[in-house]
Scaffold this motif. Structure first.
Motif, PDB file in Angstrom:
ATOM      1  N   TYR A   1      -9.383  36.227  81.341  1.00  0.00           N
ATOM      2  CA  TYR A   1     -10.165  35.736  81.133  1.00  0.00           C
ATOM      3  C   TYR A   1     -10.330  35.455  79.132  1.00  0.00           C
ATOM      4  O   TYR A   1     -11.136  36.124  78.794  1.00  0.00           O
ATOM      5  CB  TYR A   1     -11.144  34.495  81.330  1.00  0.00           C
ATOM      6  CG  TYR A   1     -11.716  32.950  80.793  1.00  0.00           C
ATOM      7  CD1 TYR A   1     -10.815  31.962  81.377  1.00  0.00           C
ATOM      8  CD2 TYR A   1     -12.524  33.022  80.033  1.00  0.00           C
ATOM      9  CE1 TYR A   1     -10.853  30.766  81.047  1.00  0.00           C
ATOM     10  CE2 TYR A   1     -13.064  31.308  79.369  1.00  0.00           C
ATOM     11  CZ  TYR A   1     -12.034  30.738  80.010  1.00  0.00           C
ATOM     12  OH  TYR A   1     -12.121  29.494  79.374  1.00  0.00           O
ATOM     13  N   ARG A   2      -9.513  34.637  78.388  1.00  0.00           N
ATOM     14  CA  ARG A   2     -10.098  34.763  76.861  1.00  0.00           C
ATOM     15  C   ARG A   2     -10.548  33.747  76.902  1.00  0.00           C
ATOM     16  O   ARG A   2     -10.614  32.405  77.178  1.00  0.00           O
ATOM     17  CB  ARG A   2      -8.685  34.413  75.885  1.00  0.00           C
ATOM     18  CG  ARG A   2      -7.862  33.881  76.455  1.00  0.00           C
ATOM     19  CD  ARG A   2      -6.713  33.674  75.120  1.00  0.00           C
ATOM     20  NE  ARG A   2      -7.918  32.950  73.958  1.00  0.00           N
ATOM     21  CZ  ARG A   2      -7.671  33.544  72.490  1.00  0.00           C
ATOM     22  NH1 ARG A   2      -6.685  34.264  72.068  1.00  0.00           N
ATOM     23  NH2 ARG A   2      -8.573  33.340  71.997  1.00  0.00           N
ATOM     24  N   GLY A   3     -11.214  33.439  75.518  1.00  0.00           N
ATOM     25  CA  GLY A   3     -12.003  32.219  74.809  1.00  0.00           C
ATOM     26  C   GLY A   3     -13.294  32.518  73.572  1.00  0.00           C
ATOM     27  O   GLY A   3     -13.306  33.435  73.760  1.00  0.00           O
ATOM     28  N   GLY A   4     -12.616  31.797  72.380  1.00  0.00           N
ATOM     29  CA  GLY A   4     -13.460  32.074  71.163  1.00  0.00           C
ATOM     30  C   GLY A   4     -14.815  31.634  71.498  1.00  0.00           C
ATOM     31  O   GLY A   4     -14.953  30.041  71.498  1.00  0.00           O
TER      32      GLY A   4
ATOM     33  N   GLU B   1      -2.834  31.050  74.979  1.00  0.00           N
ATOM     34  CA  GLU B   1      -3.912  30.271  75.234  1.00  0.00           C
ATOM     35  C   GLU B   1      -3.283  28.983  76.405  1.00  0.00           C
ATOM     36  O   GLU B   1      -2.120  29.072  76.304  1.00  0.00           O
ATOM     37  CB  GLU B   1      -3.975  29.715  73.564  1.00  0.00           C
ATOM     38  CG  GLU B   1      -4.515  31.167  72.765  1.00  0.00           C
ATOM     39  CD  GLU B   1      -4.895  30.346  71.526  1.00  0.00           C
ATOM     40  OE1 GLU B   1      -5.658  31.282  70.678  1.00  0.00           O
ATOM     41  OE2 GLU B   1      -4.166  29.882  71.023  1.00  0.00           O
ATOM     42  N   VAL B   2      -4.259  28.719  77.192  1.00  0.00           N
ATOM     43  CA  VAL B   2      -3.651  27.672  77.817  1.00  0.00           C
ATOM     44  C   VAL B   2      -5.179  26.470  77.958  1.00  0.00           C
ATOM     45  O   VAL B   2      -6.152  26.805  77.707  1.00  0.00           O
ATOM     46  CB  VAL B   2      -4.494  27.924  79.107  1.00  0.00           C
ATOM     47  CG1 VAL B   2      -4.298  27.258  80.071  1.00  0.00           C
ATOM     48  CG2 VAL B   2      -3.014  29.551  79.061  1.00  0.00           C
TER      49      VAL B   2
ATOM     50  N   PRO C   1      -8.224  29.312  77.111  1.00  0.00           N
ATOM     51  CA  PRO C   1      -8.191  28.138  75.897  1.00  0.00           C
ATOM     52  C   PRO C   1      -8.760  29.225  74.906  1.00  0.00           C
ATOM     53  O   PRO C   1      -8.906  30.497  74.688  1.00  0.00           O
ATOM     54  CB  PRO C   1      -9.460  27.600  75.282  1.00  0.00           C
ATOM     55  CG  PRO C   1     -10.638  28.637  76.308  1.00  0.00           C
ATOM     56  CD  PRO C   1      -9.701  29.367  77.484  1.00  0.00           C
ATOM     57  N   CYS C   2      -8.120  28.813  73.054  1.00  0.00           N
ATOM     58  CA  CYS C   2      -8.091  29.985  72.031  1.00  0.00           C
ATOM     59  C   CYS C   2      -9.919  29.627  72.052  1.00  0.00           C
ATOM     60  O   CYS C   2     -10.275  30.352  71.862  1.00  0.00           O
ATOM     61  CB  CYS C   2      -7.312  28.465  71.081  1.00  0.00           C
ATOM     62  SG  CYS C   2      -7.953  29.444  69.157  1.00  0.00           S
TER      63      CYS C   2
END
Ligand code: PEP
Ligand code: MN
Length: 337
Positions: A125-128, A298-299, A101-102
Protein backbone atom coordinates in the motif's frame (compact mmCIF):
# COMPACT_ATOMS: atom_id res chain seq x y z
CA UNK A 1 38.07 -2.10 -6.39
CA UNK A 2 36.26 -5.34 -5.87
CA UNK A 3 37.72 -8.44 -4.30
CA UNK A 4 35.94 -11.61 -5.37
CA UNK A 5 36.36 -14.50 -2.98
CA UNK A 6 36.65 -18.10 -4.05
CA UNK A 7 33.43 -20.12 -3.60
CA UNK A 8 35.36 -22.25 -1.08
CA UNK A 9 36.65 -19.25 0.91
CA UNK A 10 36.00 -19.51 4.65
CA UNK A 11 34.51 -16.78 6.85
CA UNK A 12 38.02 -16.47 8.30
CA UNK A 13 39.40 -15.72 4.78
CA UNK A 14 36.73 -13.04 4.31
CA UNK A 15 37.53 -11.54 7.71
CA UNK A 16 41.24 -11.41 6.87
CA UNK A 17 40.54 -9.49 3.65
CA UNK A 18 38.21 -7.08 5.48
CA UNK A 19 40.90 -6.47 8.12
CA UNK A 20 43.53 -5.87 5.45
CA UNK A 21 41.28 -3.32 3.73
CA UNK A 22 40.53 -1.58 7.01
CA UNK A 23 44.21 -1.63 7.89
CA UNK A 24 44.76 0.60 4.85
CA UNK A 25 42.28 3.10 6.27
CA UNK A 26 39.59 2.10 3.74
CA UNK A 27 36.08 0.68 4.13
CA UNK A 28 35.26 -2.92 3.25
CA UNK A 29 31.73 -4.00 2.31
CA UNK A 30 31.27 -7.75 2.24
CA UNK A 31 28.45 -8.63 -0.16
CA UNK A 32 27.46 -12.28 0.19
CA UNK A 33 26.17 -13.88 -3.02
CA UNK A 34 24.70 -17.30 -3.76
CA UNK A 35 28.01 -18.67 -5.09
CA UNK A 36 30.64 -16.42 -3.57
CA UNK A 37 31.27 -13.34 -1.48
CA UNK A 38 32.52 -10.13 -3.03
CA UNK A 39 34.14 -7.39 -0.98
CA UNK A 40 33.73 -3.85 -2.24
CA UNK A 41 36.31 -1.26 -1.22
CA UNK A 42 35.34 2.38 -0.77
CA UNK A 43 37.08 5.37 0.74
CA UNK A 44 40.04 5.34 -1.65
CA UNK A 45 40.85 8.53 -3.54
CA UNK A 46 43.09 6.99 -6.19
CA UNK A 47 43.64 3.43 -7.37
CA UNK A 48 44.21 0.75 -4.72
CA UNK A 49 47.25 -1.49 -5.24
CA UNK A 50 45.85 -5.00 -5.95
CA UNK A 51 49.01 -6.71 -4.71
CA UNK A 52 47.93 -6.31 -1.09
CA UNK A 53 45.03 -8.70 -1.66
CA UNK A 54 45.82 -10.97 -4.58
CA UNK A 55 47.77 -13.46 -2.52
CA UNK A 56 45.54 -13.61 0.53
CA UNK A 57 43.92 -17.02 1.10
CA UNK A 58 40.48 -17.41 -0.46
CA UNK A 59 40.84 -14.52 -2.91
CA UNK A 60 39.80 -15.53 -6.44
CA UNK A 61 40.05 -12.24 -8.26
CA UNK A 62 40.79 -8.57 -7.73
CA UNK A 63 38.80 -6.40 -10.13
CA UNK A 64 39.32 -2.68 -10.55
CA UNK A 65 35.83 -1.18 -10.77
CA UNK A 66 35.82 1.49 -13.42
CA UNK A 67 32.29 2.77 -12.88
CA UNK A 68 31.84 5.43 -10.22
CA UNK A 69 29.16 3.32 -8.55
CA UNK A 70 30.54 0.21 -6.92
CA UNK A 71 28.25 -1.50 -4.44
CA UNK A 72 25.14 -1.12 -6.61
CA UNK A 73 26.84 -2.67 -9.64
CA UNK A 74 26.49 -6.21 -10.95
CA UNK A 75 30.25 -6.42 -10.78
CA UNK A 76 29.87 -6.31 -6.99
CA UNK A 77 26.96 -8.75 -6.88
CA UNK A 78 25.87 -10.92 -9.76
CA UNK A 79 22.53 -12.12 -8.37
CA UNK A 80 19.44 -9.91 -8.21
CA UNK A 81 18.88 -8.31 -4.85
CA UNK A 82 15.63 -9.31 -3.16
CA UNK A 83 14.19 -6.70 -0.83
CA UNK A 84 11.63 -7.77 1.74
CA UNK A 85 9.08 -5.06 2.48
CA UNK A 86 7.12 -6.27 5.49
CA UNK A 87 7.43 -9.83 4.13
CA UNK A 88 6.62 -8.98 0.49
CA UNK A 89 9.62 -9.78 -1.68
CA UNK A 90 10.53 -7.19 -4.31
CA UNK A 91 12.90 -8.31 -7.07
CA UNK A 92 11.89 -11.99 -7.14
CA UNK A 93 9.81 -13.78 -9.77
CA UNK A 94 6.58 -12.22 -8.50
CA UNK A 95 5.69 -8.80 -9.88
CA UNK A 96 4.73 -6.51 -6.98
CA UNK A 97 2.06 -3.85 -7.24
CA UNK A 98 2.14 -0.94 -4.81
CA UNK A 99 -1.18 0.89 -4.87
CA UNK A 100 -2.94 3.62 -2.93
CA UNK A 101 -3.66 7.31 -2.92
CA UNK A 102 -1.11 10.00 -3.66
CA UNK A 103 -1.83 11.43 -0.21
CA UNK A 104 -3.57 10.16 2.88
CA UNK A 105 -6.49 12.59 3.17
CA UNK A 106 -8.59 10.99 5.90
CA UNK A 107 -8.97 7.64 7.59
CA UNK A 108 -12.13 6.89 5.61
CA UNK A 109 -10.45 7.71 2.28
CA UNK A 110 -7.27 5.74 3.03
CA UNK A 111 -9.18 2.74 4.38
CA UNK A 112 -11.66 2.61 1.48
CA UNK A 113 -8.78 2.59 -1.00
CA UNK A 114 -6.87 0.06 1.11
CA UNK A 115 -9.73 -2.43 1.04
CA UNK A 116 -10.33 -1.89 -2.69
CA UNK A 117 -6.71 -2.39 -3.76
CA UNK A 118 -6.26 -5.33 -1.41
CA UNK A 119 -9.33 -7.01 -2.87
CA UNK A 120 -8.04 -6.45 -6.40
CA UNK A 121 -4.69 -8.03 -5.51
CA UNK A 122 -2.26 -5.21 -4.64
CA UNK A 123 0.75 -6.46 -2.68
CA UNK A 124 1.81 -3.22 -0.97
CA UNK A 125 0.00 0.00 0.00
CA UNK A 126 1.22 3.49 -0.81
CA UNK A 127 0.11 6.86 0.57
CA UNK A 128 1.90 10.06 1.47
CA UNK A 129 1.61 11.57 4.94
CA UNK A 130 4.30 14.14 4.19
CA UNK A 131 3.84 15.52 0.68
CA UNK A 132 6.46 17.42 -1.35
CA UNK A 133 4.32 20.06 -3.07
CA UNK A 134 5.42 22.59 -5.65
CA UNK A 135 3.32 25.29 -3.99
CA UNK A 136 3.59 26.01 -0.26
CA UNK A 137 -0.17 26.68 -0.30
CA UNK A 138 -1.07 23.20 -1.54
CA UNK A 139 -2.05 20.39 0.84
CA UNK A 140 1.12 19.30 2.59
CA UNK A 141 -0.16 16.01 4.00
CA UNK A 142 -1.55 15.02 7.41
CA UNK A 143 1.91 14.45 8.92
CA UNK A 144 2.03 12.12 11.92
CA UNK A 145 -1.76 11.82 11.85
CA UNK A 146 -1.41 10.40 8.34
CA UNK A 147 1.19 7.89 9.50
CA UNK A 148 -1.17 6.67 12.22
CA UNK A 149 -3.88 6.19 9.60
CA UNK A 150 -1.43 4.22 7.43
CA UNK A 151 -0.67 1.94 10.37
CA UNK A 152 -4.40 1.30 10.77
CA UNK A 153 -4.76 0.57 7.04
CA UNK A 154 -1.97 -1.99 7.38
CA UNK A 155 -3.69 -3.42 10.46
CA UNK A 156 -6.97 -3.92 8.58
CA UNK A 157 -5.69 -4.96 5.16
CA UNK A 158 -2.41 -6.67 6.02
CA UNK A 159 -0.67 -4.66 3.29
CA UNK A 160 2.79 -3.34 4.20
CA UNK A 161 3.17 0.44 3.85
CA UNK A 162 5.33 2.50 1.51
CA UNK A 163 5.37 6.20 2.44
CA UNK A 164 7.55 9.17 1.69
CA UNK A 165 10.06 10.71 4.06
CA UNK A 166 10.79 14.34 3.19
CA UNK A 167 13.67 15.32 5.43
CA UNK A 168 16.30 14.16 7.88
CA UNK A 169 14.32 15.50 10.84
CA UNK A 170 11.42 13.08 10.33
CA UNK A 171 13.32 9.90 9.42
CA UNK A 172 12.85 8.27 12.85
CA UNK A 173 9.18 9.24 12.98
CA UNK A 174 8.34 7.92 9.49
CA UNK A 175 10.45 4.79 10.04
CA UNK A 176 8.39 3.99 13.14
CA UNK A 177 5.29 3.51 10.97
CA UNK A 178 6.52 2.64 7.47
CA UNK A 179 7.65 -0.70 6.06
CA UNK A 180 9.46 1.08 3.24
CA UNK A 181 10.68 4.68 3.13
CA UNK A 182 10.09 6.46 -0.16
CA UNK A 183 12.56 9.09 -1.32
CA UNK A 184 10.75 11.30 -3.81
CA UNK A 185 12.04 12.55 -7.13
CA UNK A 186 12.70 15.99 -5.63
CA UNK A 187 14.89 14.45 -2.95
CA UNK A 188 16.91 11.98 -5.02
CA UNK A 189 20.04 14.05 -4.50
CA UNK A 190 19.34 15.13 -0.93
CA UNK A 191 22.59 13.56 0.20
CA UNK A 192 22.16 14.19 3.91
CA UNK A 193 18.78 12.41 3.74
CA UNK A 194 20.32 9.52 1.80
CA UNK A 195 23.17 9.17 4.29
CA UNK A 196 20.74 9.06 7.17
CA UNK A 197 18.51 6.52 5.43
CA UNK A 198 21.60 4.46 4.74
CA UNK A 199 21.97 4.02 8.48
CA UNK A 200 18.35 2.93 9.05
CA UNK A 201 17.28 -0.67 8.78
CA UNK A 202 14.20 -0.01 6.67
CA UNK A 203 13.97 -0.64 2.91
CA UNK A 204 14.13 2.49 0.76
CA UNK A 205 12.23 3.16 -2.47
CA UNK A 206 14.41 5.63 -4.34
CA UNK A 207 12.63 7.51 -7.12
CA UNK A 208 14.52 8.89 -10.05
CA UNK A 209 14.87 12.67 -10.04
CA UNK A 210 12.94 14.41 -12.77
CA UNK A 211 16.08 15.39 -14.62
CA UNK A 212 18.45 12.72 -13.31
CA UNK A 213 20.53 10.45 -15.49
CA UNK A 214 20.67 6.77 -14.60
CA UNK A 215 24.22 7.23 -13.42
CA UNK A 216 23.00 9.89 -10.99
CA UNK A 217 20.18 7.59 -9.83
CA UNK A 218 22.62 4.75 -9.21
CA UNK A 219 25.06 7.04 -7.41
CA UNK A 220 22.26 8.17 -5.11
CA UNK A 221 21.52 4.50 -4.41
CA UNK A 222 25.24 4.04 -3.79
CA UNK A 223 24.96 6.52 -0.88
CA UNK A 224 22.46 4.20 0.79
CA UNK A 225 24.53 1.04 0.26
CA UNK A 226 27.76 2.74 1.28
CA UNK A 227 26.16 3.54 4.63
CA UNK A 228 25.14 -0.09 5.07
CA UNK A 229 21.55 -0.23 3.79
CA UNK A 230 21.33 -2.78 0.98
CA UNK A 231 17.53 -2.88 0.94
CA UNK A 232 17.09 -0.43 -1.91
CA UNK A 233 14.41 -0.46 -4.60
CA UNK A 234 14.78 1.92 -7.54
CA UNK A 235 11.85 3.57 -9.29
CA UNK A 236 11.49 5.03 -12.77
CA UNK A 237 8.82 7.74 -12.56
CA UNK A 238 9.37 9.74 -15.70
CA UNK A 239 11.66 12.61 -16.55
CA UNK A 240 11.07 16.10 -17.90
CA UNK A 241 11.37 16.45 -21.64
CA UNK A 242 10.02 18.79 -24.30
CA UNK A 243 6.97 16.55 -24.66
CA UNK A 244 3.86 18.18 -23.29
CA UNK A 245 1.31 15.48 -24.02
CA UNK A 246 2.12 13.85 -20.69
CA UNK A 247 3.25 15.25 -17.31
CA UNK A 248 6.61 13.49 -17.65
CA UNK A 249 8.16 11.16 -20.19
CA UNK A 250 8.21 7.65 -18.75
CA UNK A 251 11.63 6.31 -19.65
CA UNK A 252 10.97 2.59 -19.85
CA UNK A 253 14.36 1.88 -21.37
CA UNK A 254 15.72 2.69 -17.90
CA UNK A 255 14.48 -0.72 -16.73
CA UNK A 256 16.63 -3.07 -18.84
CA UNK A 257 19.52 -0.62 -18.60
CA UNK A 258 19.47 -0.56 -14.81
CA UNK A 259 19.00 -4.33 -14.68
CA UNK A 260 22.08 -4.87 -16.77
CA UNK A 261 24.36 -2.72 -14.63
CA UNK A 262 22.82 -3.12 -11.19
CA UNK A 263 21.49 -5.93 -9.01
CA UNK A 264 18.87 -3.68 -7.39
CA UNK A 265 15.16 -4.16 -8.17
CA UNK A 266 13.34 -1.47 -10.14
CA UNK A 267 9.68 -0.47 -10.14
CA UNK A 268 7.85 1.73 -12.63
CA UNK A 269 5.45 4.53 -11.65
CA UNK A 270 3.09 5.10 -14.58
CA UNK A 271 1.00 7.56 -12.52
CA UNK A 272 3.66 10.27 -12.14
CA UNK A 273 5.24 9.02 -15.36
CA UNK A 274 2.24 10.11 -17.43
CA UNK A 275 0.12 12.29 -15.14
CA UNK A 276 -2.92 11.05 -17.07
CA UNK A 277 -5.47 8.56 -15.79
CA UNK A 278 -6.14 7.02 -19.21
CA UNK A 279 -2.44 6.37 -19.80
CA UNK A 280 -1.79 4.48 -16.56
CA UNK A 281 -3.01 1.04 -17.69
CA UNK A 282 -1.26 1.03 -21.11
CA UNK A 283 2.03 2.18 -19.59
CA UNK A 284 1.67 -0.36 -16.78
CA UNK A 285 1.41 -3.10 -19.40
CA UNK A 286 4.50 -1.74 -21.10
CA UNK A 287 6.38 -1.64 -17.79
CA UNK A 288 5.62 -5.30 -17.08
CA UNK A 289 6.54 -6.22 -20.65
CA UNK A 290 9.89 -4.44 -20.40
CA UNK A 291 10.72 -6.45 -17.29
CA UNK A 292 10.04 -4.15 -14.33
CA UNK A 293 9.94 -5.81 -10.93
CA UNK A 294 6.64 -4.12 -10.25
CA UNK A 295 4.47 -1.04 -10.40
CA UNK A 296 3.55 1.80 -8.07
CA UNK A 297 0.22 3.38 -8.95
CA UNK A 298 -2.10 6.00 -7.52
CA UNK A 299 -5.74 5.05 -6.90
CA UNK A 300 -8.59 7.30 -5.72
CA UNK A 301 -12.36 6.67 -5.68
CA UNK A 302 -13.11 10.41 -6.24
CA UNK A 303 -10.18 11.81 -8.19
CA UNK A 304 -11.98 15.11 -8.87
CA UNK A 305 -11.97 15.75 -5.12
CA UNK A 306 -8.43 14.43 -4.46
CA UNK A 307 -6.18 16.81 -2.52
CA UNK A 308 -3.21 15.93 -4.76
CA UNK A 309 -2.58 14.30 -8.14
CA UNK A 310 -6.27 13.69 -8.94
CA UNK A 311 -5.82 13.76 -12.75
CA UNK A 312 -3.49 10.76 -12.68
CA UNK A 313 -5.37 8.67 -10.09
CA UNK A 314 -7.15 5.63 -11.46
CA UNK A 315 -10.51 4.54 -10.07
CA UNK A 316 -10.73 1.34 -7.97
CA UNK A 317 -12.49 -0.44 -10.86
CA UNK A 318 -9.71 0.51 -13.22
CA UNK A 319 -7.21 -0.80 -10.70
CA UNK A 320 -8.99 -4.16 -10.62
CA UNK A 321 -8.79 -4.23 -14.42
CA UNK A 322 -5.10 -3.31 -14.27
CA UNK A 323 -4.40 -6.20 -11.87
CA UNK A 324 -6.22 -8.57 -14.18
CA UNK A 325 -4.02 -7.47 -17.07
CA UNK A 326 -0.87 -7.74 -14.95
CA UNK A 327 -1.80 -11.31 -14.05
CA UNK A 328 -2.20 -12.15 -17.74
CA UNK A 329 1.00 -10.45 -18.82
CA UNK A 330 3.40 -11.51 -16.09
CA UNK A 331 3.76 -15.15 -17.29
CA UNK A 332 4.55 -13.89 -20.81
CA UNK A 333 7.77 -12.40 -19.44
CA UNK A 334 8.48 -15.31 -17.11
CA UNK A 335 7.07 -13.74 -13.98
CA UNK A 336 4.14 -14.38 -11.68
CA UNK A 337 1.62 -11.91 -10.26
C1 PEP B 1 4.44 10.53 -5.03
O1 PEP B 1 4.79 9.34 -5.10
O2 PEP B 1 3.30 10.90 -4.72
C2 PEP B 1 5.43 11.55 -5.47
C3 PEP B 1 5.42 12.77 -4.98
O3 PEP B 1 6.25 11.07 -6.43
P1 PEP B 1 7.53 11.76 -7.15
O4 PEP B 1 8.50 12.02 -6.04
O5 PEP B 1 7.97 10.72 -8.11
O6 PEP B 1 7.04 13.01 -7.80
MN1 MN C 1 1.52 11.74 -6.27
Amino acid sequence: MLIVMDSAASPEDVRRVVETVEGLGLQAHAIPGAQRTAIGITGNRGAVEPGAFENLPGVAEVIPVSASYKLVSREAKRENTLVSVGGVVVGGPEVVVVAGPCAVESEAQAMEIGHAVRKAGATLYRGGAFKPRTSPYSFQGLGEGGLKILARVRGETGLPIVTEVLDTETVELVAEYADCLQVGARNMQNFSLLKKLGKTHKPVLLKRGMSATLEELLLSAEYLLAEGNYDVILCERGVRTFSDHTRNTLDLSAVPYVQRISHLPILVDPSHGTGKRQKVIPLSRAAIAVGADGLIVEVHPHPEAALSDGPQAILPDMFADLMQQVRLLAPVVGRTA
